[in-house]
Enzyme design. Structure first.
Site, PDB file in Angstrom:
ATOM      1  N   ASP A  32       0.394 -40.044 -15.252  1.00  0.00           N
ATOM      2  CA  ASP A  32       0.529 -38.726 -14.548  1.00  0.00           C
ATOM      3  C   ASP A  32       1.416 -38.956 -13.363  1.00  0.00           C
ATOM      4  O   ASP A  32       2.154 -38.014 -12.942  1.00  0.00           O
ATOM      5  CB  ASP A  32      -0.490 -37.898 -14.222  1.00  0.00           C
ATOM      6  CG  ASP A  32      -1.443 -37.320 -15.263  1.00  0.00           C
ATOM      7  OD1 ASP A  32      -0.765 -36.921 -16.279  1.00  0.00           O
ATOM      8  OD2 ASP A  32      -2.555 -37.756 -15.433  1.00  0.00           O
ATOM      9  N   HIS A  78      -7.586 -44.965 -12.504  1.00  0.00           N
ATOM     10  CA  HIS A  78      -7.777 -44.624 -13.955  1.00  0.00           C
ATOM     11  C   HIS A  78      -9.380 -45.103 -14.549  1.00  0.00           C
ATOM     12  O   HIS A  78      -9.696 -46.309 -13.899  1.00  0.00           O
ATOM     13  CB  HIS A  78      -6.922 -45.284 -14.980  1.00  0.00           C
ATOM     14  CG  HIS A  78      -6.840 -44.478 -16.294  1.00  0.00           C
ATOM     15  ND1 HIS A  78      -7.666 -44.893 -17.403  1.00  0.00           N
ATOM     16  CD2 HIS A  78      -6.135 -43.564 -16.711  1.00  0.00           C
ATOM     17  CE1 HIS A  78      -7.524 -43.881 -18.331  1.00  0.00           C
ATOM     18  NE2 HIS A  78      -6.409 -43.330 -18.216  1.00  0.00           N
TER      19      HIS A  78
HETATM   20  C1  COA Z   1      -9.009 -40.868 -12.596  1.00  0.00           C
HETATM   21  C2  COA Z   1     -10.316 -41.014 -11.704  1.00  0.00           C
HETATM   22  C3  COA Z   1     -11.011 -39.938 -11.775  1.00  0.00           C
HETATM   23  C4  COA Z   1     -10.760 -42.433 -12.086  1.00  0.00           C
HETATM   24  O1  COA Z   1     -11.790 -42.855 -11.326  1.00  0.00           O
HETATM   25  P1  COA Z   1     -12.933 -43.638 -11.784  1.00  0.00           P
HETATM   26  O2  COA Z   1     -12.368 -44.922 -12.159  1.00  0.00           O
HETATM   27  O3  COA Z   1     -14.087 -43.120 -12.213  1.00  0.00           O
HETATM   28  O4  COA Z   1     -13.052 -44.235 -10.353  1.00  0.00           O
HETATM   29  P2  COA Z   1     -13.698 -43.443  -9.166  1.00  0.00           P
HETATM   30  O5  COA Z   1     -13.338 -41.541  -9.266  1.00  0.00           O
HETATM   31  O6  COA Z   1     -15.241 -43.464  -9.095  1.00  0.00           O
HETATM   32  O7  COA Z   1     -13.144 -44.129  -7.819  1.00  0.00           O
HETATM   33  C5  COA Z   1     -13.599 -45.324  -7.427  1.00  0.00           C
HETATM   34  C6  COA Z   1     -13.065 -45.155  -6.057  1.00  0.00           C
HETATM   35  O8  COA Z   1     -11.981 -45.270  -5.629  1.00  0.00           O
HETATM   36  C7  COA Z   1     -11.510 -44.075  -5.220  1.00  0.00           C
HETATM   37  N1  COA Z   1     -10.249 -43.648  -5.859  1.00  0.00           N
HETATM   38  C8  COA Z   1     -10.059 -43.740  -7.070  1.00  0.00           C
HETATM   39  N2  COA Z   1      -8.735 -42.987  -7.521  1.00  0.00           N
HETATM   40  C9  COA Z   1      -8.064 -42.692  -6.161  1.00  0.00           C
HETATM   41  C10 COA Z   1      -7.124 -42.162  -5.949  1.00  0.00           C
HETATM   42  N3  COA Z   1      -6.218 -41.749  -6.880  1.00  0.00           N
HETATM   43  N4  COA Z   1      -6.971 -41.868  -4.511  1.00  0.00           N
HETATM   44  C11 COA Z   1      -7.676 -42.282  -3.486  1.00  0.00           C
HETATM   45  N5  COA Z   1      -8.891 -42.693  -3.917  1.00  0.00           N
HETATM   46  C12 COA Z   1      -9.162 -43.164  -5.223  1.00  0.00           C
HETATM   47  C13 COA Z   1     -12.642 -43.297  -5.157  1.00  0.00           C
HETATM   48  O9  COA Z   1     -12.418 -42.130  -4.278  1.00  0.00           O
HETATM   49  C14 COA Z   1     -13.666 -44.133  -5.345  1.00  0.00           C
HETATM   50  O10 COA Z   1     -13.941 -44.504  -3.735  1.00  0.00           O
HETATM   51  P3  COA Z   1     -15.401 -44.723  -3.522  1.00  0.00           P
HETATM   52  O11 COA Z   1     -15.918 -45.745  -4.107  1.00  0.00           O
HETATM   53  O12 COA Z   1     -15.269 -45.133  -1.911  1.00  0.00           O
HETATM   54  O13 COA Z   1     -16.221 -43.272  -3.515  1.00  0.00           O
HETATM   55  C15 COA Z   1      -9.725 -41.467 -10.225  1.00  0.00           C
HETATM   56  O14 COA Z   1      -8.972 -42.567 -10.246  1.00  0.00           O
HETATM   57  C16 COA Z   1      -8.883 -40.127  -9.733  1.00  0.00           C
HETATM   58  O15 COA Z   1      -9.439 -39.211  -9.312  1.00  0.00           O
HETATM   59  N6  COA Z   1      -7.428 -40.273  -9.621  1.00  0.00           N
HETATM   60  C17 COA Z   1      -6.584 -39.386  -9.363  1.00  0.00           C
HETATM   61  C18 COA Z   1      -6.318 -38.247 -10.316  1.00  0.00           C
HETATM   62  C19 COA Z   1      -5.607 -38.544 -11.587  1.00  0.00           C
HETATM   63  O16 COA Z   1      -4.400 -39.239 -11.238  1.00  0.00           O
HETATM   64  N7  COA Z   1      -6.168 -38.263 -12.743  1.00  0.00           N
HETATM   65  C20 COA Z   1      -5.393 -38.710 -14.045  1.00  0.00           C
HETATM   66  C21 COA Z   1      -6.057 -39.832 -14.494  1.00  0.00           C
HETATM   67  S1  COA Z   1      -4.976 -40.229 -16.097  1.00  0.00           S
END
Ligand code: COA
Length: 401
Positions: free
Chosen positions: A324, A267
């Site tokens: 989710d 998240h």
């Molecule tokens: C929600 C989300 C976009 C938030 O991301 P964020 O805090 O901005 O962090 P990032 O996307 O930059 O992720 C940080 C790192 O963790 C990894 N990561 C984060 N969530 C992950 C997941 N669900 N599965 C695998 N890797 C994940 C990213 O790939 C990234 O890796 P890196 O640093 O090696 O590139 C991300 O966790 C995600 O894509 N989750 C899956 C989709 C989801 O469930 N969305 C609903 C949100 S309520």
């Protein structure tokens, strides 16, 4: 200057762009509050309609206020025939979120107060949107299955009536209460991508429907509202593959090794478990027992457990299940098709969107309204202040490969 450089290209994470009185998240402690109240209390003690009032009005309603609001919502379920006619023209293969985005614009054209910008008129528009989004989604689901949309059953509360208009069957009470609880949990979440989209659009003084249709568009993405449907697809894939719990472990590890995401985990704000996930996890177990899908609960908890462990090994111990992760299984057990899961998120979030739109339009948390207008660092071609030499089209050569 230093701070500006660090914050660029981070999707505005950690940047406070406005004040709000509507909701608050403590991402470290896993706390979510609507208008001062903990989500756990609201989940136990309010209905979605009561929560919507709280978000819009800022206080809990009295019995009379709630009864009146319920009456207004039920009355607003009637939508003009031209909305149904328009839906019937649209391709039956379209994704329901695209239909919903178009339908919000059409509902705007059906609203006699579309351009009336008093606060009272905006509250009435919010009531209509909250009442009508479920009607439109249920109608669309029937139309795409070559069935006629059903009239509302005015004796049924909000979530129960949606299940009725969707399926034509009198809903099971526990299911209807479960759906209502899901709507409470999803109703607001501070400056998430869709809420920010709504606020940004109406900061131009565009009307509420323009803001909400932008919100629907933002919510449709797989990193936002689209994640619940992706979790359900992921769960069915795992269910088809596994013979034992070890297979789940292998599947999670392989997925992460390939650089693929585990949907429903991680998240942008929570650095610990999302409090809504804890509530939905319990619901997934209870409905699983009721519907014979307890296996889904066990598979999800295993993915959750292995995922957390693997993320921790990668130094990402703060990636845990979000709202989710369990909601997809819960909706499926309610008989909701996978592609309607994100629209159901919208049925709920519309309450928060409207509250934020009103807060933005009437500057209720700040001195005066402000048009959003961030800036960007230009990193494209630059030939000095006179500009690049402009070549007439007949003299331009294709770049050599
Ligand atoms: C929600 C989300 C976009 C938030 O991301 P964020 O805090 O901005 O962090 P990032 O996307 O930059 O992720 C940080 C790192 O963790 C990894 N990561 C984060 N969530 C992950 C997941 N669900 N599965 C695998 N890797 C994940 C990213 O790939 C990234 O890796 P890196 O640093 O090696 O590139 C991300 O966790 C995600 O894509 N989750 C899956 C989709 C989801 O469930 N969305 C609903 C949100 S309520």
């Amino acid at each position: 200057m230093e701070a500006e450089v660090r914050l660029k290209n981070t999707g505005l994470r950690g940047v406070k762009v406005a004040d709000t009185k509507i909701s608050y998240i403590d991402g470290e402690k896993g706390i979510l509050i609507y208008r001062g109240f903990r989500i756990e209390d609201l989940a136990k003690r309010t209905s979605f309609v009561e929560t919507a009032w709280l978000l819009l009005e800022g206080t809990l309603p009295t019995q009379d206020e709630l009864a009146q609001f319920n009456t207004e919502i039920v009355a607003a379920r009637q939508i003009p025939d031209f909305v149904y006619s328009a839906l019937k023209q649209l391709p039956k293969t379209a994704h329901p979120m695209d239909i919903l985005q178009a339908a919000v614009a059409i509902l705007g054209m059906a609203d006699p107060e579309l351009q009336v910008e008093s606060k009272e008129a905006n509250l009435r528009k919010a009531t209509r949107l909250i009442a009508r989004l479920p009607v439109v989604i249920a109608a669309w689901h029937r139309i795409r299955n070559t069935l006629e949309p059903l009239p509302s059953d005015d004796s049924l509360p909000h979530a129960a009536n949606f299940l009725w208009q969707l399926s034509g069957k009198k809903p099971d009470e526990e299911m209807a209460r479960g759906l209502d609880l899901c709507l409470v949990l999803h109703a607001d979440h501070t400056f998430n991508a869709s809420t920010f989209a709504c606020r940004e659009v109406v900061s131009t003084q565009a009307h509420m429907y323009a803001g909400v249709s932008a919100g629907v568009g933002a919510l449709s993405g797989s990193l936002h509202g689209g994640a619940n449907a992706r979790v359900m697809k992921m769960l069915l894939e795992v269910e088809a593959l596994v013979k034992s719990e070890d297979d789940v472990e292998k599947w999670v590890k392989e997925r992460l090794e390939k650089g693929e995401k585990i949907m429903g985990m991680g998240h942008a704000v929570y650095k610990t478990i999302d409090p809504r996930s804890t509530i939905l996890k319990q619901m997934s177990l209870e409905l699983g027992r009721k519907t014979g899908h307890e296996n889904w609960y066990h598979l999800l908890t295993k993915i959750d457990e292995v995922g957390e462990r693997e993320f921790a090994k990668q130094g990402k111990a703060n990636i845990k299940s979000n709202v989710d992760f369990y909601s997809g299984s819960v909706y499926s057990m309610m008989g909701i098709p996978t592609d309607l899961m994100t629209p159901i998120f919208a049925i709920s979030r519309v309450a928060g969107w409207c509250a934020h739109i009103i807060e933005e339009k009437f500057a209720e948390a700040q001195g005066k309204p402000a048009l959003y207008r961030p800036s960007a660092e230009y990193v494209g071609d630059y030939c000095g202040p006179i500009g690049c030499t402009f070549e007439p089209i007949e003299e331009r050569k294709a770049p050599s490969v």
